[in-house]
Design a protein around this motif. Structure first.
Motif, PDB file in Angstrom:
ATOM      1  N   MET A   1       0.835  -1.182   0.000  1.00 52.50           N
ATOM      2  CA  MET A   1       0.000   0.000   0.000  1.00 52.50           C
ATOM      3  C   MET A   1       0.883   1.250   0.000  1.00 52.50           C
ATOM      4  SD  MET A   1      -2.587   1.318   2.952  1.00 52.50           S
ATOM      5  CE  MET A   1      -4.185   1.107   2.278  1.00 52.50           C
ATOM      6  N   ARG A   2       0.562   2.172  -0.875  1.00 43.96           N
ATOM      7  CA  ARG A   2       1.332   3.423  -0.964  1.00 43.96           C
ATOM      8  C   ARG A   2       0.855   4.416   0.081  1.00 43.96           C
ATOM      9  NH1 ARG A   2       0.894   3.759  -7.382  1.00 43.96           N
ATOM     10  NH2 ARG A   2       2.660   2.452  -7.856  1.00 43.96           N
ATOM     11  N   THR A   3       1.806   5.147   0.671  1.00 38.89           N
ATOM     12  CA  THR A   3       1.449   6.262   1.545  1.00 38.89           C
ATOM     13  C   THR A   3       1.603   7.583   0.809  1.00 38.89           C
ATOM     14  OG1 THR A   3       3.694   6.390   2.443  1.00 38.89           O
ATOM     15  CG2 THR A   3       2.113   5.008   3.628  1.00 38.89           C
ATOM     16  N   SER A   4       2.246   7.549  -0.368  1.00 42.18           N
ATOM     17  CA  SER A   4       2.430   8.713  -1.229  1.00 42.18           C
ATOM     18  C   SER A   4       2.263   8.242  -2.669  1.00 42.18           C
ATOM     19  CB  SER A   4       3.835   9.295  -1.033  1.00 42.18           C
ATOM     20  OG  SER A   4       4.180  10.164  -2.092  1.00 42.18           O
ATOM     21  N   PRO A   5       1.768   9.095  -3.560  1.00 42.57           N
ATOM     22  CA  PRO A   5       1.686   8.694  -4.967  1.00 42.57           C
ATOM     23  C   PRO A   5       3.061   8.432  -5.589  1.00 42.57           C
ATOM     24  CG  PRO A   5       1.034  10.996  -4.707  1.00 42.57           C
ATOM     25  CD  PRO A   5       1.225  10.426  -3.334  1.00 42.57           C
ATOM     26  N   LEU A   6       4.127   8.841  -4.906  1.00 41.86           N
ATOM     27  CA  LEU A   6       5.482   8.596  -5.403  1.00 41.86           C
ATOM     28  C   LEU A   6       6.075   7.273  -4.909  1.00 41.86           C
ATOM     29  CD1 LEU A   6       7.078  12.149  -5.122  1.00 41.86           C
ATOM     30  CD2 LEU A   6       6.301  10.967  -7.181  1.00 41.86           C
ATOM     31  N   ASP A   7       5.447   6.636  -3.934  1.00 45.51           N
ATOM     32  CA  ASP A   7       5.992   5.381  -3.424  1.00 45.51           C
ATOM     33  C   ASP A   7       6.145   4.379  -4.558  1.00 45.51           C
ATOM     34  OD1 ASP A   7       6.012   6.468  -0.906  1.00 45.51           O
ATOM     35  OD2 ASP A   7       4.660   4.982  -0.017  1.00 45.51           O
ATOM     36  N   GLY A   8       7.286   3.749  -4.617  1.00 46.65           N
ATOM     37  CA  GLY A   8       7.580   2.763  -5.646  1.00 46.65           C
ATOM     38  C   GLY A   8       8.992   2.932  -6.168  1.00 46.65           C
ATOM     39  N   ALA A   9       9.264   2.253  -7.273  1.00 42.60           N
ATOM     40  CA  ALA A   9      10.594   2.271  -7.888  1.00 42.60           C
ATOM     41  C   ALA A   9      10.553   3.102  -9.161  1.00 42.60           C
ATOM     42  CB  ALA A   9      11.044   0.849  -8.192  1.00 42.60           C
ATOM     43  N   TRP A  10      11.599   3.885  -9.374  1.00 43.18           N
ATOM     44  CA  TRP A  10      11.684   4.815 -10.495  1.00 43.18           C
ATOM     45  C   TRP A  10      13.027   4.694 -11.199  1.00 43.18           C
ATOM     46  CZ3 TRP A  10       7.427   7.890 -11.477  1.00 43.18           C
ATOM     47  CH2 TRP A  10       6.471   7.938 -10.473  1.00 43.18           C
ATOM     48  N   ALA A  11      13.021   4.886 -12.511  1.00 43.98           N
ATOM     49  CA  ALA A  11      14.251   4.930 -13.309  1.00 43.98           C
ATOM     50  C   ALA A  11      14.390   6.325 -13.907  1.00 43.98           C
ATOM     51  CB  ALA A  11      14.199   3.899 -14.425  1.00 43.98           C
ATOM     52  N   LEU A  12      15.583   6.864 -13.865  1.00 42.79           N
ATOM     53  CA  LEU A  12      15.849   8.165 -14.470  1.00 42.79           C
ATOM     54  C   LEU A  12      15.797   8.030 -15.985  1.00 42.79           C
ATOM     55  CD1 LEU A  12      16.734  11.119 -13.870  1.00 42.79           C
ATOM     56  CD2 LEU A  12      19.090  10.318 -14.196  1.00 42.79           C
ATOM     57  N   VAL A  13      14.978   8.846 -16.634  1.00 47.77           N
ATOM     58  CA  VAL A  13      14.852   8.844 -18.086  1.00 47.77           C
ATOM     59  C   VAL A  13      15.813   9.856 -18.689  1.00 47.77           C
ATOM     60  CG1 VAL A  13      13.290   9.279 -20.034  1.00 47.77           C
ATOM     61  CG2 VAL A  13      12.447   8.110 -17.976  1.00 47.77           C
ATOM     62  N   THR A  14      15.825  11.059 -18.123  1.00 51.13           N
ATOM     63  CA  THR A  14      16.688  12.121 -18.606  1.00 51.13           C
ATOM     64  C   THR A  14      16.855  13.150 -17.494  1.00 51.13           C
ATOM     65  OG1 THR A  14      17.105  13.678 -20.420  1.00 51.13           O
ATOM     66  CG2 THR A  14      14.847  13.538 -19.596  1.00 51.13           C
ATOM     67  N   GLY A  15      17.828  13.988 -17.626  1.00 45.97           N
ATOM     68  CA  GLY A  15      18.009  15.043 -16.641  1.00 45.97           C
ATOM     69  C   GLY A  15      19.185  15.925 -16.988  1.00 45.97           C
ATOM     70  N   GLU A  16      19.284  17.009 -16.226  1.00 45.42           N
ATOM     71  CA  GLU A  16      20.394  17.939 -16.369  1.00 45.42           C
ATOM     72  C   GLU A  16      20.478  18.771 -15.106  1.00 45.42           C
ATOM     73  OE1 GLU A  16      19.230  20.037 -19.903  1.00 45.42           O
ATOM     74  OE2 GLU A  16      18.031  21.489 -18.787  1.00 45.42           O
ATOM     75  N   CYS A  17      21.681  19.253 -14.834  1.00 42.71           N
ATOM     76  CA  CYS A  17      21.868  20.135 -13.688  1.00 42.71           C
ATOM     77  C   CYS A  17      23.034  21.070 -13.959  1.00 42.71           C
ATOM     78  CB  CYS A  17      22.106  19.335 -12.403  1.00 42.71           C
ATOM     79  SG  CYS A  17      23.692  18.492 -12.341  1.00 42.71           S
ATOM     80  N   ILE A  18      23.061  22.132 -13.204  1.00 40.52           N
ATOM     81  CA  ILE A  18      24.185  23.051 -13.277  1.00 40.52           C
ATOM     82  C   ILE A  18      25.184  22.626 -12.212  1.00 40.52           C
ATOM     83  CG2 ILE A  18      24.942  25.433 -12.948  1.00 40.52           C
ATOM     84  CD1 ILE A  18      22.247  26.317 -14.110  1.00 40.52           C
ATOM     85  N   ASP A  19      26.412  22.389 -12.640  1.00 38.37           N
ATOM     86  CA  ASP A  19      27.486  21.981 -11.747  1.00 38.37           C
ATOM     87  C   ASP A  19      28.689  22.878 -12.017  1.00 38.37           C
ATOM     88  OD1 ASP A  19      28.880  20.470  -9.829  1.00 38.37           O
ATOM     89  OD2 ASP A  19      29.611  19.068 -11.343  1.00 38.37           O
ATOM     90  N   ASN A  20      29.130  23.597 -11.001  1.00 36.92           N
ATOM     91  CA  ASN A  20      30.240  24.543 -11.154  1.00 36.92           C
ATOM     92  C   ASN A  20      30.003  25.518 -12.308  1.00 36.92           C
ATOM     93  OD1 ASN A  20      31.792  23.520  -8.997  1.00 36.92           O
ATOM     94  ND2 ASN A  20      32.550  21.873 -10.307  1.00 36.92           N
ATOM     95  N   GLY A  21      28.743  25.977 -12.429  1.00 35.73           N
ATOM     96  CA  GLY A  21      28.409  26.977 -13.431  1.00 35.73           C
ATOM     97  C   GLY A  21      28.166  26.433 -14.825  1.00 35.73           C
ATOM     98  N   GLN A  22      28.348  25.136 -15.020  1.00 36.96           N
ATOM     99  CA  GLN A  22      28.169  24.530 -16.341  1.00 36.96           C
ATOM    100  C   GLN A  22      26.976  23.586 -16.336  1.00 36.96           C
ATOM    101  OE1 GLN A  22      30.188  25.274 -19.037  1.00 36.96           O
ATOM    102  NE2 GLN A  22      31.000  26.814 -17.636  1.00 36.96           N
ATOM    103  N   MET A  23      26.216  23.569 -17.439  1.00 37.11           N
ATOM    104  CA  MET A  23      25.095  22.654 -17.573  1.00 37.11           C
ATOM    105  C   MET A  23      25.629  21.254 -17.875  1.00 37.11           C
ATOM    106  SD  MET A  23      21.875  22.131 -17.462  1.00 37.11           S
ATOM    107  CE  MET A  23      21.147  23.768 -17.510  1.00 37.11           C
TER     108      MET A  23
END
Length: 118
Positions: A1-23
Motif C-alpha cells: 500500500m502506498r502512503t504517497s503517490p510517489l511510493d515505488g521504484a523509479w528509473a531516471l529517463v533524462t536530466g540535467e543540472c548546473i554543476d560549477n556553473g556549467q550545464m
C-alpha cells in the motif's frame, strides 16, 4: 500500500543540472539512476558510464506540487546533506522534477515508474 503517490521504484529517463556553473546533461555523461521511495523515505543509486557514481538516502515529503528531499546519508560531501526542494508533477507513470535557485533552474529530472505497486 502506498502512503504517497510517489511510493515505488523509479528509473531516471533524462536530466540535467548546473554543476560549477556549467550545464551537465546526464545522457552526455552516461548517467543512469534508480530511486525507491516508501513511507516517507527515499534511496537512490546512480552510475556513470556503467560504473558506480553516487548513492544517497533520507526522508522525503510530497504535497502534490512540491517534492522535498532531506538526505542524511550519501556519497557526497557533508555540505550536500541539505534540503532539496523541487517543483514536481506526476503525469501517468512519469514524474517531472525541477529545482530552482534565485530564479534559475539548476536541475531537471524525468523519472519513469518501473514497478506496479498497488
Amino acid at each position: 500500500m502506498r502512503t504517497s503517490p510517489l511510493d515505488g521504484a523509479w528509473a531516471l529517463v533524462t536530466g540535467e543540472c548546473i554543476d560549477n556553473g556549467q550545464m551537465v546533461r546526464y545522457a552526455e555523461h552516461g548517467i543512469s539512476s534508480r530511486k525507491v521511495l516508501a513511507a516517507g523515505h527515499f534511496t537512490f543509486v546512480s552510475s556513470r558510464q556503467g560504473a558506480f557514481w553516487s548513492a544517497g538516502s533520507g526522508r522525503f515529503h510530497f504535497d502534490g506540487e512540491r517534492y522535498v528531499e532531506q538526505p542524511n546519508l550519501g556519497t557526497f560531501p557533508p555540505e550536500a546533506l541539505r534540503e532539496y526542494a523541487f517543483q514536481a508533477r506526476i503525469d501517468g507513470n512519469d514524474w517531472h522534477n525541477e529545482r530552482w535557485e534565485d530564479g534559475t533552474r539548476v536541475e531537471y529530472e524525468l523519472w519513469r515508474r518501473i514497478d506496479d505497486t498497488p
